[in-house]
Design a protein around this motif. Structure first.
Motif, short mmCIF file in Angstrom:
data_model
loop_
_atom_site.label_atom_id
_atom_site.label_comp_id
_atom_site.label_asym_id
_atom_site.label_seq_id
_atom_site.Cartn_x
_atom_site.Cartn_y
_atom_site.Cartn_z
N THR A 1 31.53 65.04 -7.88
CA THR A 1 31.93 63.77 -7.52
C THR A 1 32.94 63.83 -6.52
N LEU A 2 32.68 63.09 -5.44
CA LEU A 2 33.69 63.37 -4.17
C LEU A 2 34.38 61.93 -4.04
N SER A 3 35.58 61.96 -3.69
CA SER A 3 36.43 60.87 -3.23
C SER A 3 37.22 61.20 -2.19
N CYS A 4 36.64 61.33 -0.99
CA CYS A 4 37.31 61.75 0.42
C CYS A 4 37.27 60.77 1.21
N GLY A 5 37.22 59.51 0.83
CA GLY A 5 37.49 58.52 1.93
C GLY A 5 36.16 58.30 2.91
N GLU A 6 36.42 57.60 3.79
CA GLU A 6 35.32 57.21 4.89
C GLU A 6 34.93 58.26 5.93
N GLN A 7 33.81 58.74 6.09
CA GLN A 7 33.34 59.56 6.87
C GLN A 7 32.12 59.23 7.62
N ARG B 1 34.35 49.63 5.73
CA ARG B 1 34.20 50.21 4.47
C ARG B 1 33.09 49.90 3.67
N ILE B 2 32.70 48.41 3.99
CA ILE B 2 31.38 47.95 3.21
C ILE B 2 30.33 48.77 3.69
N GLU B 3 30.12 49.15 5.08
CA GLU B 3 29.10 49.99 5.69
C GLU B 3 28.83 51.18 5.01
N ALA B 4 30.12 51.80 4.85
CA ALA B 4 30.23 53.25 4.42
C ALA B 4 29.56 53.31 2.97
N LEU B 5 30.12 52.29 2.08
CA LEU B 5 29.28 52.03 0.69
C LEU B 5 27.83 52.02 0.71
N LYS B 6 27.31 51.17 1.74
CA LYS B 6 25.90 51.19 1.95
C LYS B 6 25.28 52.75 2.43
N VAL B 7 25.80 53.00 3.41
CA VAL B 7 25.33 54.52 3.81
C VAL B 7 25.23 55.38 2.60
N LEU B 8 26.28 55.55 1.77
CA LEU B 8 26.03 56.47 0.75
C LEU B 8 25.18 56.23 -0.21
N LYS B 9 24.83 54.98 -0.38
CA LYS B 9 23.68 54.51 -1.41
C LYS B 9 22.23 54.82 -0.89
#
Ligand code: 5AD
Ligand code: FES
Length: 361
Positions: free
Chosen positions: A134-140, A183-191
Motif C-alpha cells: 500500500t502506498l500513501s505518498c500524497g498527490e503525484q 485532490r478529488i481528481e487524484a483519487l479518480k486517477v488512482l481508481k
C-alpha cells in the motif's frame, strides 16, 4: 424515526447519519453492536496487518493541522535510505505480516519517484512477489501513479481530509499546492489506473459539524472507495490550527465520534477495508482494539526503524514512538485476541469490495 428504523434501512440519508452521529448511551451501544454484527456477517473476524513504514518527514505541503508541515522548523527531518526501507519490509515479510504500507511526506521529484519504484521492485524481489504494498505518498501525477502500479503497488491511500470544499479550504493554505479539486481528481486517477483506493478524513476538526461528517461518509459511499482510514484530529502546538484549540470537542468525544463514524461506514459499506488508525490509540490505549471490535479490520503496526519514530510527529503524543518493531509485534496477537479477533498472517487481506467489482467487470 427510531434508531432501529434507521438501522434497518438499506440506504442512509444525510439526516439519518447526523441522527446516528448524535447517539448517546444505550442507543449508541445499539449502533456499535449493529455494525459489529454487519462486519461479522460480511468479512468475519480476521484482522489484516500492514507494516507501516514512515519513510520520510520531508514534506512539500503546508497543511494547517500537520506537525511535519513544510513551514515547521523541524531540525530532525529525515528520509530513510532504500536499504533501510527494504530491511523493514524484510522484517514484515519474515514475520508474515502479508502487507506493508509505505507512508511519506509529499515530495514530487524524479528522484523520489525512482526511489519508491526501486523499493516496490526490491520488496517484490525479497518476498518472491508475496508482499502486498500500500502506498500513501500524497498527490503525484498520473504517470508516477502508473509507474508505481506497474511495478507492483496495488493499494493507495489518499485522505480527502474533508469532503466539504469550504472546510477543506479552512484547514489548508489557499494555494495551488493544496487544491481541493486536484485532490478529488487524484483519487479518480488512482481508481482509473486500477489501485484499490482508500481515503479518509479527520474527525473533530475546528469548524467541523456533524453535517460535514455525514457528507464525508456519503462522499466515500458515492466514490465507491475500497478502503478507509480515518481518525480523530489531535491538535499540534506548532501548527496554525492550534489557535482554535478552545473550540474543539474534548478528546474523549472526538474518540467516540470516530467510533461512530467507523460503525456507520461499516454499515454503509459492509465489505470495504477499514483501518483502526494510530490516532485512536493516542487518545485511548486500546482505542484501535475498540475500533476493531465495532467495524475496523485493518491494523497498521509501526515498523519504522526505532530511531526515526519520534521524528514523524504528525500530532502530539503519538504512541509507540520509542519502541522497536519487535516490541510492537509481540503485542499484536494479544491485542487482537483481546477483542476475539484473529490476525490474518501471511495474507494480503485485500478489500473484498474491490474483489467483487473485479469479478463483475
Ligand atoms: N491530527 C490527526 N491526524 C493528522 N494527520 C495530519 N495531521 C494530523 C493531526 N494533527 C493525518 C492526515 C494525513 C495523515 C497522514 O495524517 O489525515 O492524511
Ligand atoms: Fe499535509 Fe502533513 S503536511 S498532512
Amino acid at each position: 424515526m427510531s434508531i432501529h428504523d434507521i438501522l434497518n434501512k438499506t440506504e442512509f440519508s444525510k439526516e439519518d447519519i447526523v441522527q446516528l452521529l448524535k447517539l448517546e448511551g444505550e442507543d449508541e451501544k445499539s449502533l456499535l453492536r449493529h455494525s459489529a454484527k454487519i462486519k461479522e456477517e460480511n468479512i468475519g473476524n480476521k484482522v489484516y496487518l500492514r507494516g507501516l513504514i514512515e519513510m520520510s518527514n520531508v514534506c512539500a505541503k503546508d497543511c494547517l493541522y500537520c506537525g511535519i508541515r513544510k513551514s515547521n522548523p523541524i531540525d530532525n527531518r529525515y528520509s530513510l535510505e532504500e536499504n533501510e526501507v527494504l530491511n523493514a519490509i524484510k522484517f514484515a515479510y519474515d514475520n508474515r505480516y502479508g502487507s506493508v504500507a509505505i507512508q511519506s511526506g509529499e515530495i514530487s521529484s524524479t528522484a523520489f519517484t525512482e526511489k519508491i519504484n526501486n523499493i516496490i521492485q526490491g520488496s517484490k524481489e525479497l518476498s518472491n512477489g508475496e508482499i502486498g504494498i500500500t502506498l500513501s505518498c500524497g498527490e503525484q501525477n498520473e504517470s508516477t501513479y502508473q509507474k508505481w502500479f506497474d511495478s507492483g503497488a496495488h493499494r493507495y491511500l489518499l485522505r480527502i481530509e474533508s469532503s466539504t470544499k469550504e472546510l477543506y479550504n479552512k484547514i489548508h493554505p489557499a494555494d495551488e499546492n493544496h487544491d481541493f479539486e486536484a485532490r478529488i481528481e487524484a483519487l479518480k486517477v488512482l481508481k482509473k489506473i486500477g489501485y484499490q483506493v482508500g481515503t479518509g478524513v479527520m474527525i473533530g476538526l475546528p469548524f467541523q459539524t456533524l453535517e460535514h461528517l455525514a457528507d464525508d461518509l456519503l462522499f466515500m459511499k458515492n466514490s465507491d472507495i475500497d478502503m478507509c482510514g480515518m481518525g480523530p484530529y489531535i491538535e499540534h502546538k506548532e501548527t496554525p490550527l492550534y489557535e482554535f484549540k478552545g473550540g474543539l470537542l474534548p478528546l474523549n468525544e472526538r474518540f467516540r465520534l470516530t467510533l461512530k463514524m467507523i460503525a456507520i461506514l461499516r454499515i454503509m459499506m459492509p465489505d470495504i477495508n477499514i483501518a483502526a488508525t494510530t490516532a485512536l490509540q493516542t487518545i485511548d490505549k486500546i482505542g484501535r482494539e475498540k475500533a476493531i471490535q465495532i467495524g475496523a479490520n485493518i491494523l497498521m503496526p509501526n515498523i519504522t526503524p526505532g530511531k526515526y519514530r519520534d521524528s514523524y510527529a504528525l500530532y502530539e503524543n503519538k504512541p509507540c514512538t520509542d519502541e522497536n518493531a519487535d516490541d510492537c509485534k509481540s503485542c499484536i496477537d494479544v491485542r487482537v485476541h483481546l477483542v476475539n479477533h484473529e490476525v490474518g498472517y501471511g495474507n494480503w487481506g485485500d478489500s473484498k469490495h474491490y474483489g467483487k467489482k473485479q469479478q463483475n467487470s
